[in-house]
Design an enzyme around this catalytic site. Structure first.
Site, PDB file in Angstrom:
ATOM      1  CG  ASP A 177     -14.650  42.155 -22.867  1.00  0.00           C
ATOM      2  OD1 ASP A 177     -15.006  40.965 -22.886  1.00  0.00           O
ATOM      3  OD2 ASP A 177     -14.732  42.872 -21.847  1.00  0.00           O
ATOM      4  CG  ASP A 208     -36.445  55.626  18.311  1.00  0.00           C
ATOM      5  OD1 ASP A 208     -35.897  54.878  19.146  1.00  0.00           O
ATOM      6  OD2 ASP A 208     -35.855  56.063  17.302  1.00  0.00           O
ATOM      7  N   GLY A 237     -41.790  53.461  22.633  1.00  0.00           N
ATOM      8  CA  GLY A 237     -41.811  52.031  22.892  1.00  0.00           C
ATOM      9  C   GLY A 237     -40.520  51.375  22.433  1.00  0.00           C
ATOM     10  CG  ASP A 238     -37.387  47.828  23.303  1.00  0.00           C
ATOM     11  OD1 ASP A 238     -37.196  47.396  22.145  1.00  0.00           O
ATOM     12  OD2 ASP A 238     -36.584  47.628  24.227  1.00  0.00           O
ATOM     13  CG  PHE A 239     -38.059  48.317  17.321  1.00  0.00           C
ATOM     14  CD1 PHE A 239     -37.030  47.416  17.487  1.00  0.00           C
ATOM     15  CD2 PHE A 239     -37.753  49.591  16.838  1.00  0.00           C
ATOM     16  CE1 PHE A 239     -35.726  47.734  17.164  1.00  0.00           C
ATOM     17  CE2 PHE A 239     -36.439  49.929  16.513  1.00  0.00           C
ATOM     18  CZ  PHE A 239     -35.427  48.992  16.680  1.00  0.00           C
ATOM     19  NE  ARG A 287     -27.208  54.648   8.685  1.00  0.00           N
ATOM     20  CZ  ARG A 287     -26.681  54.933   9.870  1.00  0.00           C
ATOM     21  NH1 ARG A 287     -27.428  55.471  10.813  1.00  0.00           N
ATOM     22  NH2 ARG A 287     -25.413  54.688  10.123  1.00  0.00           N
TER      23      ARG A 287
END
Length: 626
Positions: free
Chosen positions: A60, A493, A518-520, A535
């Site tokens: 195998d 960020d 900033g806020d993505f 992440r």
């Protein structure tokens, strides 16, 4: 054929359903499967074919990479997953071989002797493009090959090097096999005693089982045998009853080669010779009320004690035990450590001894010092320190997992309950500056440990500007600029994160790393040739995923890149444990395999170019805007 032997092909009826998780090493799985193939044919031949073979040889072949066993793909998607995992990496090809010697006696009983070995060959694949992968898959060649490729045919185009037996990769280690036959027949028997051999070959797919016919097998038994207690030719009797054979054939044999024979069989062990010439006893019959396997019991105990081990690591880190020991070369006694960390002597002794048992500390003559692993990862100021990540686990993840039952029942995160907070928004969750800094420190630790592996996973020379979305302290961006001198990276960020990043890089002088607040999910993204998501996606709901990926797609022109870094689950979702255990946090998002991420990004106009399992904590995928 190459040996000049005549053979007959007899497919084995053994169902290859052994639990891979029961085996400590991949080769053990291959050897066990080979044993069962060979034993099934050896037991069936006298009754179904009215012939008793002299030798049955079962084999195998498996391919292993990153600790995962790859057999034959079940469909084209499975072949794609296998070949993507092999792309650009070295892997191992194992073939397990089992030789069953069959000795027919005058009373129509058959005695069996089992010998096994395995061969390992290292193979390195080049980086494979998507077009090359699918061209090969559509040729149909991968579908009956272990690991999804045939090195002797078109698959050989992918191979950069082979270390070891080439024929082992093809499917049978001929050199090792010939040496084993020589050991069996020629070590103690002169050539004048031997006649020509006939070979019957029983084989499943590409994995062979062969039988050699030799005269006077009793003589060969006598020549091999050295003592009644250590001989590899002690035998097990099988009565010539087709009913008994059929009953035996229905029995699934486990990874320790425990064979359930017919009720009347007087023998309970079958000896085997390993590739190193060692003799082992195989259990043939295990009582229903037998003792539990030691390995299974140990595994369960390890899981039972796992939370204690984690908490010991957390406590030692929080009390700065590793820093204290590092400050005093030569080690400290328990009383000295207790004084430094302001703890009881009894408690300190118990903690230090537990850390020794876990491999975190060394002790000699009651003096304690750090191991190399602890010095590398557990000191506060180590380059690859994970201390802040450990404290994050202790202060945040541990309380959440204390409410796991509720999380499973409700299917939602228990963060609010565990941390006595009302908002799920990251910016308000970490409301105080101290808590924000602790969280950022944990993210900084992970970026330092994983950054280089991700940054060097692919050739990014065609990109000049990159934007690291949610790049926190810029540690990941630093690694990208080090690895790619022509690349400039913008970290995008939240405003509070950008404001606090100087705590981590107060002397940042590399003008190729810049920060934009900033806020993505809400704001326009900085323009770039390459967007980096490390992440991020595993924590996003489907709605947020669509918002974020749509914004990235709108910002990209054809040819722009998207580099994704996450824990990629195995395609069968059986591992790795880190990703599956992380999913128990019940965030809004979900853990995905590389194929699932690829399909997700394809739905937003990105075509996967390369997938890389880095061997680090995170994997990587490079996609191109169509």
């Amino acid at each position: 054929m190459l040996m000049g032997l005549r053979f007959q092909v007899v497919p084995s009826w053994f169902k290859e359903t052994l639990d891979k998780g029961l085996f400590k090493a991949p080769h053990e799985y291959a050897v066990e499967t080979a044993r069962q193939k060979a034993l099934e044919v050896a037991r069936r031949m006298p009754f179904k074919h009215l012939k008793t073979p002299d030798i049955v040889i079962g084999a195998d072949t498996i391919v292993t990479v990153d600790g995962m066993i790859l057999e034959k793909p079940v469909d084209k998607d499975d072949a794609y997953r296998m070949l993507s995992r092999l792309s650009g990496k070295e892997h191992s090809v194992f073939t397990g071989v089992a030789i069953v010697l069959c000795h027919e006696k005058e009373n129509e009983e058959v005695d069996y002797q089992l010998i096994d070995f395995y061969e390992e060959t290292k193979v390195k694949f080049a980086d494979l493009s998507e077009n090359m992968l699918w061209e090969y898959i559509n040729s149909g060649e991968p579908m009956d090959k272990a690991g999804g490729y045939g090195i002797q045919a078109l698959g050989g185009m992918f191979v950069e090097y082979v270390h070891g037996d080439f024929l082992n990769v093809v499917g049978f280690p001929l050199n090792h096999f010939c040496k084993q036959l020589d050991l069996i027949y020629n070590s103690s028997t002169s050539s004048s005693d031997q006649e020509s051999s006939t070979v019957w070959l029983s084989h499943n797919g590409n994995h062979a089982t062969s039988n050699l016919t030799q005269p006077s097998s009793a003589n060969h038994t006598h020549h091999i045998q050295s003592s009644p207690s250590a001989s590899p030719v002690h035998k097990v009797k099988r009565k010539s009853s087709e009913t008994e054979l059929n009953e035996s054939s229905k029995t699934l044999v486990n990874s320790l080669s425990k064979h359930t024979g017919d009720k009347d069989s007087p023998n309970t062990t079958l000896p085997l010779m390993t590739s190193r010439g060692q003799v082992k006893e195989l259990n043939v019959m295990e009582p229903e009320d037998g003792e539990p396997k030691k390995e299974d019991l140990q595994r369960i105990c390890d899981l039972l004690d796992g939370f204690r081990a984690s908490k010991a690591l957390f406590t030692a880190s929080k009390m700065c035990v590793f820093d204290v020991l590092h400050s005093r070369p030569g080690g400290l006694e328990a009383a000295q450590v207790a004084q430094e960390i302001k703890a009881s002597l009894k408690g300190t002794e118990c903690l230090l001894e537990a850390c020794v048992s876990l491999g975190l500390l060394r002790s000699k003559e009651r003096m304690y010092e750090n191991t190399d692993m602890s010095t590398r990862f557990l000191l506060s100021d180590a380059p690859f320190s994970l201390r802040s990540q450990i404290l994050h686990y202790n202060d945040t993840v541990w309380p959440i997992f204390s409410h796991l039952e509720s999380g499973v029942l409700e299917g939602v995160s228990q963060r609010d309950k565990a941390l006595s907070q009302t908002s799920k928004d990251q910016d308000t969750l970490h409301s105080s500056q101290d808590s924000k800094l602790r969280f950022m420190n944990a993210m900084h630790n992970i970026a330092k440990v994983t950054g280089k592996a991700i940054a060097t996973a692919f050739d990014l020379s065609s990109f000049r500007t990159a934007c690291d979305l949610g790049g926190c302290t810029g540690a990941m961006a630093d690694e990208f600029t080090k690895a790619h001198p022509g690349l400039s990276v913008t970290v995008f960020d939240l405003p509070t994160v950008v404001q606090l990043r100087e705590h981590f890089q107060p002397l940042h002088t590399d003008n190729r790393v810049s920060f934009v607040a900033g806020d993505f999910f809400k704001d326009d993204l900085p323009k770039a040739d390459l967007y980096i998501l490390a992440r991020i996606l595993h924590d996003c709901s489907d709605e947020k995923l669509d918002i974020l990926l749509s914004k990235i797609a709108d910002a990209c022109t054809p040819g722009c890149g998207l580099l994704l870094s996450e824990i990629f689950l195995d395609e069968d979702r059986k591992g790795p444990s880190r990703g599956l255990l992380q999913a128990l946090g019940m965030s809004e998002g979900k853990q995905r395999s590389a194929t699932e991420y690829s399909l997700l990004l394809k739905s937003h106009g990105f075509i996967t170019a390369h997938v890389r399992h880095t061997g680090n904590l995170l994997d990587a995928m490079l996609c191109i805007k169509a």
